[in-house]
Write an enzyme that holds these catalytic residues in place. Sequence first.
Site, PDB file in Angstrom:
ATOM      1  N   GLY A  34      28.974  30.339  43.971  1.00 31.73           N
ATOM      2  CA  GLY A  34      29.229  28.737  44.205  1.00 31.73           C
ATOM      3  C   GLY A  34      28.784  27.946  43.205  1.00 31.73           C
ATOM      4  N   ALA A  72      27.548  33.440  52.952  1.00 31.63           N
ATOM      5  CA  ALA A  72      27.249  34.023  51.906  1.00 31.63           C
ATOM      6  C   ALA A  72      27.574  35.667  51.799  1.00 31.63           C
ATOM      7  CB  ALA A  72      25.660  33.812  51.516  1.00 31.63           C
ATOM      8  N   TYR A 139      34.049  46.335  51.454  1.00 35.89           N
ATOM      9  CA  TYR A 139      33.827  44.813  51.727  1.00 35.89           C
ATOM     10  C   TYR A 139      34.212  44.905  53.367  1.00 35.89           C
ATOM     11  CZ  TYR A 139      35.439  40.133  52.305  1.00 35.89           C
ATOM     12  OH  TYR A 139      35.669  39.076  53.141  1.00 35.89           O
ATOM     13  N   LYS A 143      31.333  43.819  56.382  1.00 32.48           N
ATOM     14  CA  LYS A 143      31.532  42.679  57.267  1.00 32.48           C
ATOM     15  C   LYS A 143      31.639  43.430  58.818  1.00 32.48           C
ATOM     16  CE  LYS A 143      31.903  39.078  54.904  1.00 32.48           C
ATOM     17  NZ  LYS A 143      31.314  37.871  54.856  1.00 32.48           N
TER      18      LYS A 143
HETATM   19  N1  LIG Z   1      38.023  32.852  51.053  1.00 32.49           N
HETATM   20  C1  LIG Z   1      38.959  33.528  52.039  1.00 32.49           C
HETATM   21  O1  LIG Z   1      40.049  33.649  52.109  1.00 32.49           O
HETATM   22  C2  LIG Z   1      38.041  34.201  52.983  1.00 32.49           C
HETATM   23  C3  LIG Z   1      38.691  35.158  53.853  1.00 32.49           C
HETATM   24  C4  LIG Z   1      38.125  36.047  54.932  1.00 32.49           C
HETATM   25  C5  LIG Z   1      36.427  35.951  54.747  1.00 32.49           C
HETATM   26  N2  LIG Z   1      36.029  35.167  53.895  1.00 32.49           N
HETATM   27  C6  LIG Z   1      34.513  35.171  53.904  1.00 32.49           C
HETATM   28  O2  LIG Z   1      34.100  33.841  53.972  1.00 32.49           O
HETATM   29  C7  LIG Z   1      32.941  33.524  53.353  1.00 32.49           C
HETATM   30  C8  LIG Z   1      32.891  32.545  52.286  1.00 32.49           C
HETATM   31  O3  LIG Z   1      33.949  32.787  51.539  1.00 32.49           O
HETATM   32  P1  LIG Z   1      34.281  32.071  50.367  1.00 32.49           P
HETATM   33  O4  LIG Z   1      35.776  32.239  49.688  1.00 32.49           O
HETATM   34  O5  LIG Z   1      33.839  30.469  50.514  1.00 32.49           O
HETATM   35  O6  LIG Z   1      33.433  32.634  49.193  1.00 32.49           O
HETATM   36  P2  LIG Z   1      32.478  32.101  47.905  1.00 32.49           P
HETATM   37  O7  LIG Z   1      32.177  33.157  46.840  1.00 32.49           O
HETATM   38  O8  LIG Z   1      33.333  30.795  47.456  1.00 32.49           O
HETATM   39  O9  LIG Z   1      31.357  31.444  48.715  1.00 32.49           O
HETATM   40  C9  LIG Z   1      30.092  32.449  49.007  1.00 32.49           C
HETATM   41  C10 LIG Z   1      28.894  31.558  48.432  1.00 32.49           C
HETATM   42  O10 LIG Z   1      27.654  32.457  48.915  1.00 32.49           O
HETATM   43  C11 LIG Z   1      26.727  32.430  47.964  1.00 32.49           C
HETATM   44  N3  LIG Z   1      26.069  33.497  47.861  1.00 32.49           N
HETATM   45  C12 LIG Z   1      26.566  34.845  47.613  1.00 32.49           C
HETATM   46  N4  LIG Z   1      25.520  35.660  47.964  1.00 32.49           N
HETATM   47  C13 LIG Z   1      24.563  34.906  48.252  1.00 32.49           C
HETATM   48  C14 LIG Z   1      22.995  35.416  48.415  1.00 32.49           C
HETATM   49  N5  LIG Z   1      22.573  36.667  48.445  1.00 32.49           N
HETATM   50  N6  LIG Z   1      22.236  34.234  48.568  1.00 32.49           N
HETATM   51  C15 LIG Z   1      22.414  33.092  48.699  1.00 32.49           C
HETATM   52  N7  LIG Z   1      23.644  32.621  48.375  1.00 32.49           N
HETATM   53  C16 LIG Z   1      24.803  33.679  47.952  1.00 32.49           C
HETATM   54  C17 LIG Z   1      27.728  32.153  46.727  1.00 32.49           C
HETATM   55  O11 LIG Z   1      27.025  31.717  45.679  1.00 32.49           O
HETATM   56  C18 LIG Z   1      28.516  31.249  47.222  1.00 32.49           C
HETATM   57  O12 LIG Z   1      28.367  30.008  47.041  1.00 32.49           O
HETATM   58  C19 LIG Z   1      32.572  34.934  52.731  1.00 32.49           C
HETATM   59  O13 LIG Z   1      31.669  35.645  53.589  1.00 32.49           O
HETATM   60  C20 LIG Z   1      33.881  35.761  52.787  1.00 32.49           C
HETATM   61  O14 LIG Z   1      33.413  37.351  52.818  1.00 32.49           O
HETATM   62  C21 LIG Z   1      36.463  34.570  53.165  1.00 32.49           C
END
Ligand SMILES: NC(=O)c1ccc[n+]([C@@H]2O[C@H](COP(=O)([O-])OP(=O)(O)OC[C@H]3O[C@@H](n4cnc5c(N)ncnc54)[C@H](O)[C@@H]3O)[C@@H](O)[C@H]2O)c1
Length: 323
Positions: A34, A72, A139, A143
């Site tokens: 992030g 996250a 992955y 979830k």
């Molecule tokens: N982007 C998509 O299309 C999509 C689709 C299905 C599910 N998701 C889920 O949605 C969520 C958000 O996705 P995104 O695309 O915004 O991802 P992203 O990687 O942009 O955001 C994840 C955030 O979590 C933070 N993070 C990760 N591990 C951490 C930890 N241990 N402690 C603190 N912070 C932590 C990262 O720094 C980041 O800011 C995720 O769980 C992902 O699996 C996303």
Amino acid sequence: MILVVGGAGYIGSHVVKQLVETKPVVVLDNLSTGHRYAVDKRAVFVHGDLGDRATLVRMFEKYPIDAVMHFAANSLVGESVVEPMKYYKNNVAATLTLLETMMEYGVKRFIFSSTAAVYGIPNVDLITEDCPTNPINPYGRSKLMIEHMLSDFASAYDLRYVVLRYFNAAGAHESGDIGEDHHPETHLIPLILQHLLGLRDKISVFGTDYDTPDGTCIRDYIHVTDLAEAHILALHALLSDEKKTATYNLGNGLGYSVKEVIDMCERVTGKKATIEYTARRPGDPERLVASSENIARELGWQATRSLEDIIASAWRWHASKRG
Ligand SMILES: NC(=O)c1ccc[n+]([C@@H]2O[C@H](COP(=O)([O-])OP(=O)(O)OC[C@H]3O[C@@H](n4cnc5c(N)ncnc54)[C@H](O)[C@@H]3O)[C@@H](O)[C@H]2O)c1
């Protein structure tokens, strides 16, 4: 106050921007994927790791947290196959630490970012929440494990939760301040737009012989602002006790093929893409389209933004930051 874990990420930062309009928000993020700039200035920001119990305890001691939204995670399918340990540690074990701390402090409302990947390769036109879950990579399994944990915690400890299974999040905030900023980028729309900006020499299309009208895979794209609105509704439902537990798909209900998405990107930007057609990738389902009827009926949510809106907003964002 609402704790948003992963609120500096793509989807989390869009939800925070909407949430701060009505609620005090504290964000916990380790900035592994992030960005600090993406966190709305009205939110309190704590730089720390979800798996670090001492940080969590400090936060639950300090802030009057009513509910937690948990974004996250590590979320690269390919990486999860070669580094499953990272996924079970960060996505599963760290979430267990969060849930354990929540139970200890009596915080019992939780919204969880799940994914279409829990369904694996479903053989249906429209995926409903009662389709069998059968993830085909670590992955998706990480979830699904949390989903099971949540259900057990609800029975044993009265946890109230909403699981949101997102399909493909895309698009950017209307302010132009935040958008999709993943490194590495693996999602189709930003990859095409980066190519059209001259930052990639071509766009690869994997497989042209699927049983779809133009032979390319079909996916469901949902505007990140529509996703954010669903989180706000889910939060209200939990805080008002209207809902105790629920699991919802979040998609547009409309599938678009890879080719259709490229065509729309060309139309919106007025630029022509160089496309390389290659073989199928293993594990890519032909079609993944959500039925979001349950959340529409129960919480009154509807995706209101079209593929064109998604791409136009994403283009404004990528063109302004040139990437
Ligand atoms: N982007 C998509 O299309 C999509 C689709 C299905 C599910 N998701 C889920 O949605 C969520 C958000 O996705 P995104 O695309 O915004 O991802 P992203 O990687 O942009 O955001 C994840 C955030 O979590 C933070 N993070 C990760 N591990 C951490 C930890 N241990 N402690 C603190 N912070 C932590 C990262 O720094 C980041 O800011 C995720 O769980 C992902 O699996 C996303």
